[in-house]
Scaffold this active site. Structure first.
Site, PDB file in Angstrom:
ATOM      1  N   THR A   1       0.819  -1.198   0.000  1.00  9.07           N
ATOM      2  CA  THR A   1       0.000   0.000   0.000  1.00  9.07           C
ATOM      3  C   THR A   1       0.856   1.252   0.000  1.00  9.07           C
ATOM      4  O   THR A   1       1.993   1.230   0.449  1.00  9.07           O
ATOM      5  CB  THR A   1      -0.852   0.059   1.293  1.00  9.07           C
ATOM      6  OG1 THR A   1      -1.458  -1.194   1.548  1.00  9.07           O
ATOM      7  CG2 THR A   1      -1.926   1.115   1.224  1.00  9.07           C
TER       8      THR A   1
ATOM      9  N   GLY B   1       0.003  -3.310   4.790  1.00  9.09           N
ATOM     10  CA  GLY B   1       0.409  -4.625   5.272  1.00  9.09           C
ATOM     11  C   GLY B   1      -0.554  -5.708   4.847  1.00  9.09           C
ATOM     12  O   GLY B   1      -1.118  -5.665   3.745  1.00  9.09           O
TER      13      GLY B   1
END
Length: 304
Positions: A175, A227
């Site tokens: 991300t 994550g």
């Protein structure tokens, strides 16, 4: 052996921007480049605030810079799914009226964060998916691009490695994200991703899910996570960190507690960045690296 929880924080003053480039395991010799990329994005966001733009404008601008930087797993250069194609997820939220917009499983557009912003501005729905997201984007004047414009050699190599059963080393993470506080006290957060390398077609992670990957509330704080998306969704990590700040916990401690809980409760890894309404910022990770940068009126900082 798991990585230690690494946390850091500081004070931005009246306004500022913090970004992350993804929690993961970037090779040590490349980490400085990722931090430099984050700093460019944070500076772009800060310039928006200097010119009188709001926090929402700042996080969108910072996220676009990271989407356009092929070092990162978002926008151009995002990771590939099991079919070798790019499918983007993104969300954005402002903290005053709690307005939000998001897209998921979006194919064929370079800057999904701006399409998420268009959804926020439109206001009818929060989250658009797959072909519906693409239809909404075209209706709002966004021009599609082919996969050839989005796919990089690094993404192809990462997919090949994953297909061989090995985790791709050096990938920026799952991300990119940004949080900001403007001079009027408005908070905002934005998150964008290509997801997981070799993911199943149709898989959606936390990045477009309000409360899991992104959350902003002027009364408490703004958070963007990175994550293991499935874990972030199951524990609503972004909203959890914001609620810690609502209870008076400092931004750094709020994200540290949330990332520690993510690992302790379900064994997932990741990271997060946060800003509270007083201008305090924090970041935390349980992975080997997470590039980040912060910019404010009097200074800047970055790391990995």
């Amino acid at each position: 052996m798991s990585e230690p929880i690494v946390s850091q924080g500081g004070f931005l003053g009246r306004f500022g921007v913090v970004v992350h480039g993804g929690a993961g395991n970037v090779k040590p010799e490349r980490r400085a480049k990722h931090a430099e990329g984050c700093l460019r994005a944070a500076r772009a966001g800060l310039e928006v605030l200097r010119q009188g733009g709001c926090a929402l404008d700042a996080v969108e601008r910072a996220a676009r810079v990271l989407e356009d930087d092929t070092l990162f797993n978002a926008g151009t250069g995002a990771c590939l799914d099991e079919e070798g194609r790019v499918a983007h997820d993104a969300s954005i939220m402002e903290g005053r009226g709690l307005a939000a917009g998001a897209v998921c499983d979006l194919r064929g557009f370079a800057n999904p964060i701006s399409i998420a912003r268009a959804a926020l501005d439109d206001g009818r729905h929060v989250l658009y998916a797959s072909e519906g997201a693409a239809r909404f984007a075209r209706a709002r004047g966004f021009v599609p691009v082919g996969d050839e414009a989005l796919v990089t050699e690094a993404a192809r190599e990462a997919l090949a490695t994953a297909r061989e059963g090995a985790a791709p080393m050096g990938w920026a993470g799952n991300t990119i994200g940004a949080v900001a506080l403007d001079g009027h006290g408005l908070l905002a957060a934005a998150t964008s991703t290509g997801g997981m390398v070799n993911k199943r077609v149709g898989r959606v992670g936390d990045s477009p899910i309000i409360g899991a990957g992104t959350y902003a509330d002027d009364e408490a704080g703004a958070v963007s996570t990175t994550g293991h998306g499935e874990g972030m969704i199951r524990l609503c990590i972004a909203r959890t960190a914001v609620e810690h700040m609502r209870g008076g916990v400092a931004a750094e401690e709020a994200v540290r507690r949330s990332i520690e809980h993510l690992r302790a409760r379900i064994g997932s890894t990741g990271g997060a960045i946060a800003i509270d309404p007083r201008g305090n910022y924090g970041l935390s990770r349980s992975t080997a690296s997470m590039s980040w940068a912060a910019t404010w009126a009097e200074g800047e900082a970055s790391g990995f």
